[in-house]
Design a protein around this motif. Structure first.
Motif, mmCIF file in Angstrom:
data_model
loop_
_atom_site.group_PDB
_atom_site.id
_atom_site.type_symbol
_atom_site.label_atom_id
_atom_site.label_comp_id
_atom_site.label_asym_id
_atom_site.label_seq_id
_atom_site.Cartn_x
_atom_site.Cartn_y
_atom_site.Cartn_z
ATOM 1 N N ILE A 149 -38.327 -0.120 -48.813
ATOM 2 C CA ILE A 149 -39.344 0.669 -49.508
ATOM 3 C C ILE A 149 -40.333 1.215 -48.488
ATOM 4 N N GLY A 150 -40.515 2.519 -48.506
ATOM 5 C CA GLY A 150 -41.383 3.180 -47.536
ATOM 6 C C GLY A 150 -42.457 4.019 -48.191
ATOM 7 N N SER A 151 -43.373 4.525 -47.342
ATOM 8 C CA SER A 151 -44.420 5.437 -47.785
ATOM 9 C C SER A 151 -44.909 6.193 -46.559
ATOM 10 N N LYS A 152 -45.872 7.073 -46.762
ATOM 11 C CA LYS A 152 -46.482 7.786 -45.636
ATOM 12 C C LYS A 152 -47.129 6.757 -44.700
ATOM 13 N N PRO A 153 -46.908 6.816 -43.372
ATOM 14 C CA PRO A 153 -47.476 5.795 -42.479
ATOM 15 C C PRO A 153 -49.001 5.867 -42.391
ATOM 16 N N PRO A 154 -49.664 4.698 -42.214
ATOM 17 C CA PRO A 154 -51.131 4.667 -42.189
ATOM 18 C C PRO A 154 -51.723 5.459 -41.018
ATOM 19 N N ALA B 222 -59.261 7.698 -42.764
ATOM 20 C CA ALA B 222 -59.823 6.344 -42.784
ATOM 21 C C ALA B 222 -60.054 5.874 -44.214
ATOM 22 N N GLU B 223 -60.480 6.799 -45.078
ATOM 23 C CA GLU B 223 -60.744 6.473 -46.479
ATOM 24 C C GLU B 223 -59.448 6.097 -47.203
ATOM 25 N N ALA B 224 -58.393 6.884 -46.970
ATOM 26 C CA ALA B 224 -57.105 6.646 -47.639
ATOM 27 C C ALA B 224 -56.487 5.319 -47.204
ATOM 28 N N ARG B 225 -56.730 4.936 -45.952
ATOM 29 C CA ARG B 225 -56.165 3.693 -45.417
ATOM 30 C C ARG B 225 -56.702 2.455 -46.125
ATOM 31 N N LYS B 226 -57.903 2.572 -46.683
ATOM 32 C CA LYS B 226 -58.533 1.426 -47.350
ATOM 33 C C LYS B 226 -57.914 1.149 -48.722
#
Length: 360
Positions: free
Chosen positions: A115-120, A125-129
């Motif tokens: 299972i994957g997603s867009k890499p951090p 910075a906001e989306a990473r949280k």
């Protein structure tokens, strides 16, 4: 059952891959292990397995039900680059899903994916949280195109299951496996019939492995309709509160401290007469137990107790860590004590006792 044979049964049950609506693999394992102790084994039309054992053919009917299905995923589409999109089947928490290995069950055989997603690294910075939403996840099966994915055999509707192998931990009483929710309930149904083999009991016992519990207690409806039980036991996993950060107010059960007697959950209020009998029996035989309530969940008992004109029903659960993830931990002693408790109760459930507790 010798310990190594019991572990073999638990391994086969948990290693089986069976999401709601596609329970065949687990059902075949269940059938293999319960048939030697049953007079008759059959299915309802939704795929639940029913194993019948008669003590007294005129006695009350006692249903002991675990469910076959485990939480998983279903393929919904494949994009032009060969990435697989999916629907969760059963409840998943997005934080436990990313980077986990899965198996797509196709007509051509097993296909491994992750299972994957867009890499951090490329997120703000906001989306990473924020946890990644399930709708933004996909499964990478190593295909380069929609056509290649089709060549692998992957197509919409295929089941996708977490990949994990049954593993006893260093403390051998602690068992790590996928799908404890709820192959442990299936194992308890097998063990109850095994312990009643050659024993006198004043009733007819039905060891049941239901289909589609994780999507609405569905197989419990159809199997209870088929059996028309007088007493029901839903056997499932419950929440263990013995890991860091969990307060006693949130969950106070500990693995190894005995089966949980469910007082209340979102699907039912436990039957007082049956509950009292079970607790008296546990006390009499020095079988450890814990109380629990789950305002946010339910078990097959939720469907069983409202069958026909109503069935006195109780959920007996096994405290389990990390349910609805790739792998969970439970304690072997809780399995033994749950089976022992249910057997000792069944031995008392003659016609008069059932009548007394029904209206207690």
């Amino acid at each position: 059952m010798a310990n190594n044979e019991q572990l073999k049964m638990l391994k086969e049950l948990t290693d089986a891959r069976s999401i709601p609506g596609d329970e065949k693999e687990a059902r075949e394992v269940m059938k293999k292990w319960i048939t030697p102790y049953a007079d008759k084994v059959y299915n309802d039309h939704l795929g639940s397995l029913i194993a019948e054992k008669t003590g007294d053919e005129n006695g009350p009917k006692i249903m002991v039900a675990g469910h076959l299905d485990e939480v998983g995923f279903m393929v919904t589409r494949i994009d032009d680059k060969g990435f697989v999109y999916f629907q969760t089947v059963g409840g998943w928490w997005n934080q436990v899903m990313l980077a986990q290995r899965v198996t797509v069950l196709t007509k051509k055989g097993d296909v491994t994916g992750i299972i994957g997603s867009k890499p951090p690294h490329i997120l703000s910075a906001e989306a990473r949280k924020k946890p990644v939403e399930i709708k933004d996840m996909f499964i990478d099966i190593g295909a380069t195109s929609k056509e290649e994915a089709a060549e692998f055999g992957v197509k919409p509707g295929d089941s996708v299951v977490p990949y994990f192998e049954f593993t006893p931990l260093k403390n051998e009483k602690l068992l790590l496996a996928k799908a404890w929710d709820n192959r442990i309930g299936c194992a308890i149904a097998i063990e109850v019939l095994r312990r009643l083999d050659g024993e006198k009991h004043p009733n007819r016992v039905y060891g049941v492995a239901t289909a589609q519990e994780e999507v609405g207690l569905r197989g419990a409806k159809t199997s209870a309709h088929t059996i028309e039980p007088d007493i029901g036991f839903g056997v499932d996993v419950g929440i263990a509160g013995d890991t860091p950060g969990v307060s006693a107010k949130e969950a106070d059960s500990k693995i190894g401290d005995g089966p949980q007697i469910v007082l209340y959950d979102a699907s039912m209020v436990s039957h007082k007469g049956l509950r009292d009998l079970v607790i008296e029996t546990a006390d009499k035989h020095n079988i450890p137990y814990q109380y629990t309530s789950m305002p946010g969940g339910g078990t097959d008992s939720g469907s069983i107790h409202v069958t026909a004109s109503g069935v006195p029903t109780l959920s007996i659960t096994i405290a389990t860590r990390y349910i609805h993830t790739h792998a969970a931990i439970l304690h072997q002693d809780d399995f033994e004590h749950a089976a022992q408790l249910i057997v000792e109760v069944i031995k008392q459930l003659d016609k008069d006792t059932v009548e007394q507790i029904t209206f207690a």
